[in-house]
Scaffold this motif. Structure first.
Motif, short mmCIF file in Angstrom:
data_model
loop_
_atom_site.label_atom_id
_atom_site.label_comp_id
_atom_site.label_asym_id
_atom_site.label_seq_id
_atom_site.Cartn_x
_atom_site.Cartn_y
_atom_site.Cartn_z
N PRO A 175 0.82 -1.23 0.00
CA PRO A 175 0.00 0.00 0.00
C PRO A 175 0.84 1.27 0.00
O PRO A 175 0.45 2.29 -0.56
N PHE A 176 2.04 1.18 0.61
CA PHE A 176 2.91 2.36 0.67
C PHE A 176 3.64 2.59 -0.65
O PHE A 176 4.09 3.69 -0.92
N ARG A 177 3.75 1.53 -1.43
CA ARG A 177 4.35 1.71 -2.75
C ARG A 177 3.30 2.24 -3.74
O ARG A 177 3.60 3.00 -4.64
N PHE A 178 2.03 1.82 -3.53
CA PHE A 178 0.96 2.30 -4.41
C PHE A 178 0.68 3.79 -4.16
O PHE A 178 0.34 4.53 -5.07
N ASP A 179 0.79 4.23 -2.90
CA ASP A 179 0.47 5.61 -2.54
C ASP A 179 1.63 6.17 -1.72
O ASP A 179 1.81 5.82 -0.55
N ASP A 180 2.41 7.05 -2.35
CA ASP A 180 3.66 7.47 -1.69
C ASP A 180 3.45 8.49 -0.57
O ASP A 180 4.42 8.94 0.04
N GLN A 181 2.20 8.86 -0.32
CA GLN A 181 1.94 9.76 0.82
C GLN A 181 1.29 9.03 2.00
O GLN A 181 1.05 9.62 3.06
N LEU A 182 0.98 7.75 1.80
CA LEU A 182 0.25 7.00 2.84
C LEU A 182 1.00 6.95 4.17
O LEU A 182 0.39 6.99 5.24
N TRP A 183 2.33 6.88 4.12
CA TRP A 183 3.10 6.80 5.37
C TRP A 183 2.85 8.03 6.24
O TRP A 183 2.79 7.93 7.45
N GLU A 185 0.02 9.80 6.17
CA GLU A 185 -1.37 9.71 6.63
C GLU A 185 -1.51 8.80 7.85
O GLU A 185 -2.39 9.00 8.68
N VAL A 186 -0.67 7.76 7.95
CA VAL A 186 -0.76 6.86 9.12
C VAL A 186 0.17 7.32 10.24
O VAL A 186 0.37 6.59 11.22
N ASP A 187 0.73 8.52 10.09
CA ASP A 187 1.59 9.12 11.13
C ASP A 187 2.89 8.35 11.39
O ASP A 187 3.36 8.28 12.54
N ALA A 188 3.43 7.74 10.35
CA ALA A 188 4.74 7.07 10.51
C ALA A 188 5.85 8.11 10.37
O ALA A 188 5.59 9.25 9.98
N ASP A 189 7.07 7.73 10.72
CA ASP A 189 8.19 8.65 10.61
C ASP A 189 8.93 8.51 9.29
O ASP A 189 9.63 9.42 8.87
N ALA A 190 8.82 7.33 8.66
CA ALA A 190 9.52 7.12 7.39
C ALA A 190 8.97 5.89 6.69
O ALA A 190 8.27 5.07 7.31
N THR A 191 9.32 5.77 5.41
CA THR A 191 8.96 4.57 4.66
C THR A 191 10.11 4.24 3.71
O THR A 191 11.02 5.06 3.53
N ALA A 192 10.08 3.04 3.14
CA ALA A 192 11.05 2.68 2.11
C ALA A 192 10.37 1.69 1.18
O ALA A 192 9.52 0.91 1.62
N LYS A 193 10.76 1.75 -0.11
CA LYS A 193 10.02 0.93 -1.07
C LYS A 193 10.55 -0.50 -1.19
O LYS A 193 9.83 -1.39 -1.62
N ASP A 194 11.81 -0.71 -0.80
CA ASP A 194 12.37 -2.06 -0.92
C ASP A 194 13.49 -2.27 0.11
O ASP A 194 13.76 -1.37 0.93
N ALA A 195 14.13 -3.43 0.05
CA ALA A 195 15.13 -3.76 1.07
C ALA A 195 16.34 -2.81 1.06
O ALA A 195 16.71 -2.28 2.12
N PRO A 196 16.97 -2.53 -0.10
CA PRO A 196 18.12 -1.61 -0.07
C PRO A 196 17.74 -0.24 0.48
O PRO A 196 18.47 0.36 1.26
N GLU A 197 16.55 0.26 0.10
CA GLU A 197 16.15 1.58 0.59
C GLU A 197 15.85 1.53 2.09
O GLU A 197 16.09 2.51 2.81
#
Ligand code: B12
Length: 210
Positions: A175-183, A185-197
């Motif tokens: 869901p975080f890859r489909f919508d890059d602002q979702l992180w 909206e759920v009040d997280a501090d960060a996101t990453a799209k894959d393992a290296p990131e």
């Protein structure tokens, strides 16, 4: 690469383990399993997910593809790096979701890079709260693949705020890859799209905390 992904998809959905192994054998350099996973395995499972959504693949085929991939990942992923880095206390969890492969890959990537983290497996919001309090977790990584599960992170964050917990949240999954602002909206501090990131994001957060 797209031709190879198509071949890999066909091998998976026809449950042809031999063809799966042959394709991996041909394209794996025996050095970097994460590169193979990101370039071949994740895109192939995405294609299978899309085909399931459009009705051309059965859920049993999605399930069996994931089982074959699980076996493969067991063989490919490296053990943890024995020289652990001095670091904040951290854990990883799948929140109210049954999709476990992403968490497994992130966990292995971070451990192979020298981080020590607890694996909470699949947990509810309540269980997560209890665990992060008991273990004094400073950074929590959360994996969710379904949107309703991703939205539960906001509920977790609310409970954390009520308890005045400062644990930082890094979130990831489809869901975080489909919508890059979702992180946000759920009040997280960060996101990453894959393992290296995820490794880059974690390195940066650890740097900020120390
Ligand atoms: C395999 C699969 C399954 C398998 C899971 C097996 C297992 N042991 O994990 C099975 C068959 C069980 C399954 C079941 C279901 N599934 Co399913 N599944 C998939 C599929 C095809 C691939 C997921 C996967 O494993 N990918 C490979 C892994 C390695 O990739 P990943 O998890 O995305 O992880 C990468 C990144 O996202 C990131 N990442 C992941 N986690 C984290 C965490 C952090 C902190 C960070 C930084 C990064 C990060 O790094 C990883 C490596 O690159 C996806 C399609 C898709 N597009 O994702 C659908 C998908 C996730 N499923 C879906 C659905 C709907 C279901 C079911 C509800 C179907 C049903 N009607 O029963 C059930 C749910 C079961 C339940 N009760 O929860 C939907 C979700 C839709 C939504 N938005 O909510 C998807 C998107 C399919 C679709 N296109 O509709 N599924």
């Amino acid at each position: 690469m797209s031709y190879i992904i198509d071949q890999f998809v066909s091998a998976l959905i026809s449950m042809n383990r031999i063809a799966v192994r042959d394709i991996v054998g041909e394209h794996y350099d025996n050095k970097n399993p994460f590169s193979l996973i990101e370039k071949l395995v994740v895109p192939a499972l995405e294609v299978i997910g899309d085909r399931w959504e459009e009705g051309t693949v059965a859920l049993s085929q999605v399930y069996m593809s994931a089982r074959i991939i699980e076996e493969l990942i067991d063989e490919l992923l490296p053990p943890g790096d024995p020289s652990r880095i001095g670091q904040p206390k951290m854990a990883i969890a799948v929140l109210e979701d049954y999709h476990l492969l992403g968490k497994r890959i992130i966990y292995s990537m971070l451990r192979a890079s020298g981080y020590e983290l607890l694996d909470y497996g699949r947990v509810t919001v309540e269980e997560t709260l209890e665990k992060i309090i008991a273990d004094k977790i400073e950074i929590l990584l959360i994996s969710t693949l379904m949107l309703p599960s991703a939205l539960r992170i906001k509920d977790l964050k609310k409970e954390m705020d009520q308890k005045k917990l400062a644990t930082r949240l890094i979130v990831g999954g489809a869901p975080f890859r489909f919508d890059d602002q979702l992180w946000r909206e759920v009040d997280a501090d960060a996101t990453a799209k894959d393992a290296p990131e995820s490794l880059k994001v974690l390195n940066q957060m650890v740097g900020e905390l120390s």
